[in-house]
Design an enzyme around this catalytic site. Structure first.
Site, PDB file in Angstrom:
ATOM      1  N   LYS A 166       0.844  -1.202   0.000  1.00 53.55           N
ATOM      2  CA  LYS A 166       0.000   0.000   0.000  1.00 53.55           C
ATOM      3  C   LYS A 166       0.882   1.257   0.000  1.00 53.55           C
ATOM      4  O   LYS A 166       0.611   2.217  -0.701  1.00 53.55           O
ATOM      5  CB  LYS A 166      -0.906   0.016   1.242  1.00 53.55           C
ATOM      6  CG  LYS A 166      -2.070  -0.963   1.156  1.00 53.55           C
ATOM      7  CD  LYS A 166      -2.778  -1.096   2.504  1.00 53.55           C
ATOM      8  CE  LYS A 166      -3.758  -2.255   2.481  1.00 53.55           C
ATOM      9  NZ  LYS A 166      -4.271  -2.613   3.799  1.00 53.55           N
TER      10      LYS A 166
ATOM     11  N   GLN B 214      -4.944  -2.102   9.928  1.00 53.00           N
ATOM     12  CA  GLN B 214      -4.774  -3.386   9.230  1.00 53.00           C
ATOM     13  C   GLN B 214      -5.374  -4.536  10.037  1.00 53.00           C
ATOM     14  O   GLN B 214      -5.127  -4.654  11.244  1.00 53.00           O
ATOM     15  CB  GLN B 214      -3.278  -3.613   8.959  1.00 53.00           C
ATOM     16  CG  GLN B 214      -2.971  -4.814   8.083  1.00 53.00           C
ATOM     17  CD  GLN B 214      -3.518  -4.699   6.664  1.00 53.00           C
ATOM     18  OE1 GLN B 214      -3.658  -3.618   6.121  1.00 53.00           O
ATOM     19  NE2 GLN B 214      -3.857  -5.821   6.075  1.00 53.00           N
TER      20      GLN B 214
ATOM     21  N   ASP C 100     -11.234   2.494   4.217  1.00 46.89           N
ATOM     22  CA  ASP C 100     -11.483   1.055   4.054  1.00 46.89           C
ATOM     23  C   ASP C 100     -12.976   0.789   3.813  1.00 46.89           C
ATOM     24  O   ASP C 100     -13.343  -0.298   3.366  1.00 46.89           O
ATOM     25  CB  ASP C 100     -11.083   0.302   5.337  1.00 46.89           C
ATOM     26  CG  ASP C 100      -9.772  -0.445   5.193  1.00 46.89           C
ATOM     27  OD1 ASP C 100      -9.421  -0.816   4.061  1.00 46.89           O
ATOM     28  OD2 ASP C 100      -9.111  -0.667   6.226  1.00 46.89           O
TER      29      ASP C 100
HETATM   30  N1  GUN Z   1      -6.760  -7.176   5.897  1.00 48.36           N
HETATM   31  C1  GUN Z   1      -6.997  -7.816   4.728  1.00 48.36           C
HETATM   32  N2  GUN Z   1      -7.565  -6.988   3.834  1.00 48.36           N
HETATM   33  C2  GUN Z   1      -7.697  -5.794   4.453  1.00 48.36           C
HETATM   34  C3  GUN Z   1      -8.209  -4.524   4.034  1.00 48.36           C
HETATM   35  O1  GUN Z   1      -8.691  -4.335   2.913  1.00 48.36           O
HETATM   36  N3  GUN Z   1      -8.141  -3.537   4.963  1.00 48.36           N
HETATM   37  C4  GUN Z   1      -7.639  -3.731   6.207  1.00 48.36           C
HETATM   38  N4  GUN Z   1      -7.634  -2.695   7.036  1.00 48.36           N
HETATM   39  N5  GUN Z   1      -7.161  -4.879   6.615  1.00 48.36           N
HETATM   40  C5  GUN Z   1      -7.185  -5.903   5.738  1.00 48.36           C
END
Ligand code: GUN
Length: 292
Positions: free
Chosen positions: A52, A96, A119
């Site tokens: 990211k 996350q 998100d």
């Molecule tokens: N863990 C796996 N996919 C995601 C996501 O899209 N966002 C977040 N915050 N955690 C994740």
């Protein structure tokens, strides 16, 4: 069979974002800023977060990672979220997942300012999505919809079978694909661990979205000719053939299903790059809503 190239589509979208961010910087304003909070050292989470970060930098978005130790308490994490909610120089916050078992993820998600909820996991964002209102769409289902759109795949009146009902992928994908819109207007079946006849349902699908987290779960005998297959699986399995010592496998037996499918996403290089792009798009949207 057409291979759905998520790298290609995400590059095209990122190029547009990059131009827009450059325009913002040219006008003397600060860059959009995304913060990822990570608790503990789960290797898959660390890889996601670092991908990211790289993607943000590539388009001119500022990205920070706030690392917290695995012993972090819920209250400590809440304090950090609260601090970031009030920082006017931060546009998007993601925490996350998964979080350590001692922390209730719903409490944390609920604490994120919905204006910074890039998100799209906050109940306010989810509610708006269900109601068809403008909001932050969760990045992975958003990416799936963008892929269907880019390849002009017909969805109206089609039977879309989604395997996996997570809050991150399956459930929001079911809402988006059944919306009165394009891509959408599907008849959606959402399968989960208690669905007894997944094979039979998949055999009646025009579109299959596999988001169950089991490598190779969808096999060639479960799909009919010409089906559109979207593979959301990112299963890390040990491998002696890669430098890192692990390989990334999808939820679909790609080798055999690709011989029957009309369209299929590879893993890696399918939905994965689109997910990050969705997050970046949301960050830019949050920035514009707060600053322009
Ligand atoms: N863990 C796996 N996919 C995601 C996501 O899209 N966002 C977040 N915050 N955690 C994740």
């Amino acid at each position: 069979m057409t291979l759905i190239d998520g790298k290609l589509v995400s590059s095209a979208i990122k190029e547009e974002i990059k131009k827009e961010v450059a325009g913002i910087l040219d006008s003397g304003k600060r860059a959009p800023h995304l913060v990822a909070i990570i608790v503990g050292e789960d290797p898959a989470s660390m890889t996601y977060v670092s991908n990211k970060e790289k993607a943000c930098h590539a388009v001119g978005i500022t990205s920070s990672v706030y690392k917290m130790p695995v012993e972090t308490t819920q209250d400590e994490l809440l304090k950090v979220v609260d601090f970031m909610n009030r920082d006017a120089d931060i546009d998007g916050i993601i925490v996350q997942l998964p979080l350590p078992a001692s922390i209730d993820k719903n409490v944390i998600i609920n604490a994120i300012d919905p204006k910074k909820d890039v998100d799209g996991f906050h109940p306010e964002s989810v509610g708006k999505m269900v109601a068809g209102m403008d909001t932050f769409l969760p990045a992975t289902p958003y990416g799936i919809v963008k892929l269907l759109e880019y390849y002009k795949i017909e969805t109206e009146g089609k039977h879309c079978v989604i395997v996996g009902r997570s809050n991150i992928v399956g459930t929001p994908a079911a809402i988006l694909l059944s919306r009165k819109a394009y891509p959408g207007n599907c008849t959606v079946t959402l399968c989960h661990s208690k669905t007894p006849n997944i094979k039979e349902l998949c055999l009646s699908a025009d579109i299959i979205i596999a988001a169950i987290g089991k490598p190779g779960f969808i096999t060639a005998d479960m799909v009919r000719k010409g089906v559109v297959v979207i593979d959301v699986g990112t299963n890390r399995v040990e491998s002696t053939e890669t430098k890192s010592g692990y390989a990334l496998l999808g939820d679909v037996d790609f080798e055999n299903v690709s011989k029957v499918a009309g369209y299929i996403t590879p893993v890696p290089g399918g939905v994965g790059p689109m997910t990050i792009t969705g997050l970046i798009q949301n960050t830019l949207k949050a920035y514009k809503q707060a600053n322009i």
